[in-house]
Each structure stands twice: as C-alpha cells, then as structure tokens.
Scaffold this motif. Sequence first.
Motif, PDB file in Angstrom:
ATOM      1  N   UNK A 134       3.649  13.437  -1.419  1.00 18.71           N
ATOM      2  CA  UNK A 134       3.124  12.100  -1.672  1.00 18.71           C
ATOM      3  C   UNK A 134       1.938  12.258  -2.624  1.00 18.71           C
ATOM      4  N   UNK A 135       1.962  11.548  -3.733  1.00 18.23           N
ATOM      5  CA  UNK A 135       0.968  11.728  -4.782  1.00 18.23           C
ATOM      6  C   UNK A 135      -0.209  10.775  -4.586  1.00 18.23           C
ATOM      7  N   UNK A 136      -1.399  11.338  -4.502  1.00 19.64           N
ATOM      8  CA  UNK A 136      -2.621  10.578  -4.281  1.00 19.64           C
ATOM      9  C   UNK A 136      -3.493  10.676  -5.530  1.00 19.64           C
ATOM     10  N   UNK A 137      -4.417   9.728  -5.720  1.00 17.92           N
ATOM     11  CA  UNK A 137      -4.818   8.689  -4.788  1.00 17.92           C
ATOM     12  C   UNK A 137      -4.216   7.321  -5.076  1.00 17.92           C
TER      13      UNK A 137
ATOM     14  N   UNK B  57       0.843  -1.206   0.000  1.00 15.34           N
ATOM     15  CA  UNK B  57       0.000   0.000   0.000  1.00 15.34           C
ATOM     16  C   UNK B  57       0.876   1.253   0.000  1.00 15.34           C
ATOM     17  N   UNK B  58       1.638   1.428  -1.072  1.00 13.70           N
ATOM     18  CA  UNK B  58       2.576   2.551  -1.193  1.00 13.70           C
ATOM     19  C   UNK B  58       2.123   3.479  -2.312  1.00 13.70           C
ATOM     20  N   UNK B  59       2.427   4.742  -2.104  1.00 16.73           N
ATOM     21  CA  UNK B  59       2.165   5.738  -3.133  1.00 16.73           C
ATOM     22  C   UNK B  59       3.481   6.332  -3.621  1.00 16.73           C
ATOM     23  N   UNK B  60       3.389   7.045  -4.733  1.00 17.22           N
ATOM     24  CA  UNK B  60       4.578   7.655  -5.320  1.00 17.22           C
ATOM     25  C   UNK B  60       4.949   8.912  -4.535  1.00 17.22           C
ATOM     26  N   UNK B  61       6.235   9.054  -4.284  1.00 15.70           N
ATOM     27  CA  UNK B  61       6.790  10.227  -3.604  1.00 15.70           C
ATOM     28  C   UNK B  61       7.541  11.071  -4.622  1.00 15.70           C
ATOM     29  N   UNK B  62       7.259  12.362  -4.614  1.00 18.15           N
ATOM     30  CA  UNK B  62       8.040  13.303  -5.422  1.00 18.15           C
ATOM     31  C   UNK B  62       8.864  14.159  -4.461  1.00 18.15           C
ATOM     32  N   UNK B  63      10.187  14.070  -4.595  1.00 17.98           N
ATOM     33  CA  UNK B  63      11.108  14.721  -3.662  1.00 17.98           C
ATOM     34  C   UNK B  63      11.983  15.729  -4.415  1.00 17.98           C
ATOM     35  N   UNK B  64      12.045  16.958  -3.897  1.00 16.17           N
ATOM     36  CA  UNK B  64      12.881  18.003  -4.483  1.00 16.17           C
ATOM     37  C   UNK B  64      13.965  18.399  -3.492  1.00 16.17           C
TER      38      UNK B  64
END
Length: 460
Positions: A438-441, A341-348
């Motif tokens: 964190x990119x939803x859904x 149950x993981x979502x994509x993370x966008x990190x800057x």
Amino acid sequence: MERIHIYHTNDIHSHFENWPRISAYLRSEQSRLFELEETSFTFDLGDACDRVHPLTEATDGQANVRLLNEVGYSAVTIGNNEGIGSSKAELNHLYDEANFKVVLSNVMDRQTSNYPEWAQPFDILKTKTGHKIGLFGLTAPFPTSYEPIGWTVREPEDVIPEMLELLTPFADTIILLSHLGIIEDRKIAEKYPMIKVILGSHTHHLLPKGEKVRNTLLAAAGKFGQYVGQVVLEVEGTQLVSAEASVVETGKLPAPKDEEALILGYETIGHQLLNEQEIAAIPANFPVSWQKNSKLVEVGLAAVKDYAKTDVAILNAGLFMQPLIEGVVTNDELHQVLPHPMRVLRCTLDGADMIRVIYEMEKNRDFLRNFPIKGMGFRGEVFGELCYDGVSYDKKTGLVTWLGEPIDDSKTYTFASVDHFLYIPFFPTIEIKGKNEVLFPYFIRNVLGQYLSKTYPVIK
C-alpha cells in the motif's frame, strides 16, 4: 451507593448533521448531573473523523477535534479513520488543541518504540466518592496500513494482559474503550472478565440495552451519531454493584435553534477552504459513467500507473463520483470526485495467479457493476464497471494478455489498483497470493491531482 454516568459516542464519521444535537445534549446532561453532584464521564470511541466531509478534509480533522472540545470529553480513543486516514505528521498534530485525553494502548511510534506524544496507554479516573476507574483503549490493528505510515500497531491479545497487570492494583472498575468491533469485544469479555465494561465501536453495531457476556457489560451506539450511548454504574466503595446500558436516539433530541445554520456552516467552510486550492486546468470535460469505461476513469488509470510506476492498472468506475468540468480543477472538486480515504495498492503476482485474478474479476463483473458496496474505505454508491489499462481478457478464448502479449506462468506481473481491492471478498487471490504494497502517504484523489497538475498545469 454512588451512581456513575458514562456517555459514549462512536463512529460519527464526520456526520455533522447530527452533531449540534449531540453536543447540546451532552453538555446539558453534564450540567444536570453536576447540579445533582453526581459523577459523569464522556468518551468517544474513534472514527469521529472522516475525510468524506469537506471540513474534515480541509483541516486534516482538526475541525472535528475543535467540535469535540465543545463537549468536554473525558477521553477518546482513535479509530482507523484517524489512525490510517491521516499521515504520521497529520496524526501527530491532530490533537494539538484537544482539551481531552487520548487513551490508546496498542499503537507505538516505529522510530522510538514509544507511545506517541499525543496519547497515553491508560488513565485512572476518580469519582466523587473516590471510586477509581481504570481506562485503556484499543484500536483495530491493520499492520499493512499502520506500518508504512510509521506506526507499530499491536494485537489486542498482546496488550490486554499488560494493561490489566498495570491497572488492576490501582483501579476498582476497569473499562475498555474499544475500536475493535463486536466480535472482538465478545471474545475479550469471555477471556477477561476483570474488564467490567467494554464501550464498543468500529463495526457500527447498536446495543440498545447493552449485552452481558459473563461478567462484562458490552455497550455500543451504532454509527454516524444516530445514537448516544449511556452506561450507569452503581458502586459501593470499591465494589461495582450494577451496570446498565441504554441509548438515546439523536433524531428525537431537541434541536438547537441554530441547528440548520451550524450544519450548513460546516459544509460551506469546508468547500470554501478546498476551493482556494487550485490544482490543474483541464482542456475539456472529463465525463464519467459507473456502468462503463469513460474519459475520467481512463485518466484515473493513467494517474495510478504513473504514481505506482507500473504498466498496468485496474480500477472500478464507481470510485469516480462525478465528472470533471473543463477549466480550473480545485481540491474541492477532486474531493467530490474521489471522497474515499483509499490509497494506491501495488500488487505483484506470478503469471498463473495473475490470470486467476482476472478470472475472478470477470466472474464478478456483471454482479459488481450495480452492486451497492459500503464500507472499507468506499464512500460511493455502487462498485461499478471494472476497468483495465494494460491488461485484457478475451471472452471467447479466455486468454488474458499483458501489454498485448499472453501472460507467462513463469514470470511475475505487477499492477496498480486501490487498497479497497485488498479488503473486499471478490478477488481473494490478491490477498492470498499477492505481494502487496500500500503506497503512502497520498489518497487516490491526491494521486489524481498530482497527475492532473503535471499534465495540465495551471498557468498564472
């Protein structure tokens, strides 16, 4: 003197292999105590659902609620698997068919600033002699995950005084349904001795005989339905005289005669429902290895980049549990490949911190390749090889390049990964220095599915 029997389950995580015995035992105990004219209550403390199980995935957790209905729980609270493992729409309908109350005191709808329609912040339960139990529930606060979905989650310290002010005039004994973890439960017991019982969960701790902290009894029944907890209160009028905790090991309970068929049925129905959902038709096998890069990991990196709109992605090979086989790909296969149950993370990060993250990854690479990490959304066996797309590291020179060019300390760089990287301790710069979103859904399996569907559509 009245005896009040409290039964509690927690962190079942869709381990349906234990459910037939739990259900039979709790129903039997309720019937026995009813015949004896003694009061009993049954509570679940959250994380009953876990999308690692195909039936939970296929029904968005509603099958879990139907199973809880068998027992007739008095009340439940939610865990993070219900709270952030569901979209807002899914959570708003998760308890549509529930025959029990959902007691949750620290999650609000961000749009209305009210409690969700499916929950209530507290409850007052009455025993046969009129002793009143004040009940409230708290779930682990993860604002970076709850807020993007559309919820406001409040810290326990901000909520507990309000609940106690509301409950104290009307309740003789106050009980907390906690999905906060053992450390938080102990802190709460130290600070708020007017809470007489804390039924605990989240950190999967087992307290076979409970634990006394000042005037408060802590009780907890481990994980995965391996135990059922029981607390017995003795009260006289409005006074609590004693409180004792114990657990029953599920594996030692009598097995219902249809146990194996029930367990197999849960699995079979889940797979059947997911198999009906065709996603893509791939032209070749996509193999996977946990110890090195592979075709499936490469496709996963491309999918994550496409979804996050970044030029670079970083994933661990251990996320991918099995290969994809040439031909039609269904949601059942995607769920088996990526059960997390993981979502994509966008990190800057700025250039210097981006280099630091890569150094942290390279420092831990050999250790993590075969490291059996558990929890925090990971449902695999080992972390596996770190795999890059768009960024590279030269072992000889220590140079980190971005799309073939050296990283500039004065610029910022954005990469995509999974939110798991934000919670594990191996790459601290991500949490400390990163501007993280964190990119939803969608879960990572949905992201892969969308990419496959677009790249290799099913032709009907």
